[in-house]
Design a protein around this motif. Structure first.
Motif, short mmCIF file in Angstrom:
data_model
loop_
_atom_site.label_atom_id
_atom_site.label_comp_id
_atom_site.label_asym_id
_atom_site.label_seq_id
_atom_site.Cartn_x
_atom_site.Cartn_y
_atom_site.Cartn_z
N SER A 267 -2.41 13.63 -9.92
CA SER A 267 -2.13 15.04 -10.17
C SER A 267 -1.18 15.15 -11.35
O SER A 267 -0.17 14.49 -11.43
N GLY A 268 -1.53 16.03 -12.29
CA GLY A 268 -0.67 16.21 -13.45
C GLY A 268 -0.74 15.03 -14.40
O GLY A 268 -1.71 14.28 -14.44
N LEU A 269 0.32 14.83 -15.15
CA LEU A 269 0.37 13.78 -16.16
C LEU A 269 1.33 12.66 -15.80
O LEU A 269 1.92 12.04 -16.68
N VAL A 270 1.50 12.40 -14.53
CA VAL A 270 2.31 11.26 -14.08
C VAL A 270 1.36 10.24 -13.45
O VAL A 270 0.79 10.48 -12.39
N TYR A 271 1.17 9.12 -14.13
CA TYR A 271 0.23 8.12 -13.64
C TYR A 271 0.46 6.79 -14.36
O TYR A 271 1.17 6.70 -15.36
N ARG A 272 -0.18 5.75 -13.83
CA ARG A 272 -0.17 4.41 -14.43
C ARG A 272 -1.61 3.97 -14.62
O ARG A 272 -2.40 4.00 -13.68
N ASP A 273 -1.95 3.57 -15.83
CA ASP A 273 -3.29 3.07 -16.15
C ASP A 273 -3.21 1.63 -16.62
O ASP A 273 -2.14 1.12 -16.98
N TYR A 274 -4.39 0.99 -16.66
CA TYR A 274 -4.47 -0.41 -17.09
C TYR A 274 -5.54 -0.55 -18.15
O TYR A 274 -6.60 0.08 -18.07
N LEU A 275 -5.27 -1.39 -19.13
CA LEU A 275 -6.20 -1.58 -20.23
C LEU A 275 -6.33 -3.06 -20.56
O LEU A 275 -5.33 -3.74 -20.81
N PHE A 276 -7.57 -3.56 -20.54
CA PHE A 276 -7.87 -4.95 -20.90
C PHE A 276 -8.65 -4.94 -22.21
O PHE A 276 -9.55 -4.13 -22.39
N SER A 277 -8.35 -5.88 -23.10
CA SER A 277 -9.07 -5.91 -24.37
C SER A 277 -9.63 -7.29 -24.66
O SER A 277 -9.25 -8.29 -24.04
N LYS A 278 -10.51 -7.33 -25.61
CA LYS A 278 -11.22 -8.56 -25.99
C LYS A 278 -10.28 -9.63 -26.54
O LYS A 278 -10.55 -10.82 -26.41
N ASP A 279 -9.16 -9.20 -27.15
CA ASP A 279 -8.23 -10.17 -27.73
C ASP A 279 -7.21 -10.70 -26.73
O ASP A 279 -6.27 -11.40 -27.10
N GLY A 280 -7.40 -10.37 -25.45
CA GLY A 280 -6.52 -10.89 -24.41
C GLY A 280 -5.38 -9.98 -24.03
O GLY A 280 -4.56 -10.33 -23.18
N VAL B 204 -0.20 -2.21 -19.50
CA VAL B 204 0.12 -1.29 -18.42
C VAL B 204 0.65 -0.02 -19.08
O VAL B 204 1.74 -0.03 -19.66
N PHE B 205 -0.13 1.05 -19.02
CA PHE B 205 0.22 2.30 -19.69
C PHE B 205 0.76 3.29 -18.68
O PHE B 205 0.13 3.55 -17.65
N ASN B 206 1.93 3.86 -18.95
CA ASN B 206 2.54 4.85 -18.06
C ASN B 206 2.65 6.20 -18.74
O ASN B 206 3.02 6.28 -19.93
N SER B 207 2.32 7.25 -18.00
CA SER B 207 2.55 8.62 -18.46
C SER B 207 3.53 9.27 -17.49
O SER B 207 3.36 9.18 -16.27
N TYR B 208 4.58 9.90 -18.03
CA TYR B 208 5.65 10.43 -17.20
C TYR B 208 5.68 11.96 -17.13
O TYR B 208 6.61 12.54 -16.61
N GLY B 209 4.65 12.59 -17.66
CA GLY B 209 4.60 14.04 -17.60
C GLY B 209 4.22 14.65 -18.94
O GLY B 209 3.84 13.95 -19.88
N ASP B 210 4.32 15.96 -19.01
CA ASP B 210 3.92 16.68 -20.20
C ASP B 210 5.00 16.56 -21.28
O ASP B 210 6.19 16.56 -20.99
N GLY B 211 4.57 16.43 -22.54
CA GLY B 211 5.52 16.33 -23.64
C GLY B 211 5.01 15.42 -24.72
O GLY B 211 3.85 15.01 -24.73
N SER B 212 5.88 15.07 -25.65
CA SER B 212 5.49 14.22 -26.76
C SER B 212 5.25 12.79 -26.29
O SER B 212 5.83 12.34 -25.30
#
Length: 232
Positions: A57-70, A74-82
């Motif tokens: 809900s909203g813009l508070v979340y944790r995402d994960y990203l895997f790439s080809k170069d290894g 761990v990407f975190n968003s803490y809410g609305d803003g810059s």
């Protein structure tokens, strides 16, 4: 900044392309439980697999990203803003590069999404929380709270292989700072700190990429960090 922007964009893509840009790395989005997983090729030959909880809900979340170069971000968003004030990233790099691209698979028996990283380790994501429940041949702890004071909320220990921890930074990918240091840890727990500029480079478009192959890295570590075990 480019990699952090990529993680942010992938979190909100809900429609897959009607065609595959690559026979292996396909542009596709799938859902299971609370998880949205996306595979996405890019024009520069990169391939990403992202894991996002679509029940956040909203813009508070944790995402994960895997790439080809290894890269494992761990990407975190803490809410609305810059971006500089409300996002943060923890970066790990995984070695050696055994697989061409990261892959994902739904395991209906365990009710987990399984993402196989380029080094062969399998990351298991819980269907309901969309968080990492387990990493093969490693120990992982995941904080329940998403806040800027826990370095992304993910810690990895006892990794059977070579892992580079580039740390946590607000508003950008940690590896963008070529003067900062990152820490290698081998399967025996031996560590070595190196400057990002020794193994990464900034491209003309602002992307960060590894500037060494696995073999070149092995040669570099043998000289700089002889205590580190790494045989690609």
């Amino acid at each position: 900044m480019k990699l952090l922007k990529t993680a942010f964009i992938l979190s909100f893509v809900g429609i897959s392309s009607a065609f595959a840009q690559d026979p292996v790395c396909q542009n596709k989005v799938e859902r299971g439980g609370s998880i949205q997983v996306q595979m996405r090729p890019t024009g520069n030959g990169e391939c990403f697999v992202s894991v996002h909880s679509f029940k956040t809900s909203g813009l508070v979340y944790r995402d994960y990203l895997f790439s080809k170069d290894g890269n494992f971000m761990v990407f975190n968003s803490y809410g609305d803003g810059s971006i500089s004030e409300t996002t943060g990233a923890r970066e790990f790099f995984l070695f050696p590069h055994r697989n061409v691209i990261p892959q994902f698979n739904w395991n209906s028996e365990t009710r987990r999404l399984e993402v196989t990283a380029v080094d062969g380790h399998v990351y298991h994501f819980d269907y309901e929380t969309a968080e990492i429940a387990e990493i093969s041949d490693a120990k992982v702890t995941v904080a329940s709270s998403v806040n800027p004071n826990n370095r992304g909320g993910v810690e990895i220990k006892n990794y059977k292989g070579l892992i580079l921890d580039a740390g946590f930074t607000m508003g950008r990918a940690p590896t963008e700072n070529m003067k900062a240091t990152s820490v290698f840890t081998d399967e025996n727990g031996k560590t070595c700190k190196v400057y990002n500029g020794d193994i990464f480079e900034l491209t003309s478009t602002g992307d960060v990429r590894l500037s060494v192959t696995d073999q070149e890295l092995a040669t570099f570590l043998k000289k700089r960090c002889p205590q580190i075990k790494f045989a690609p």
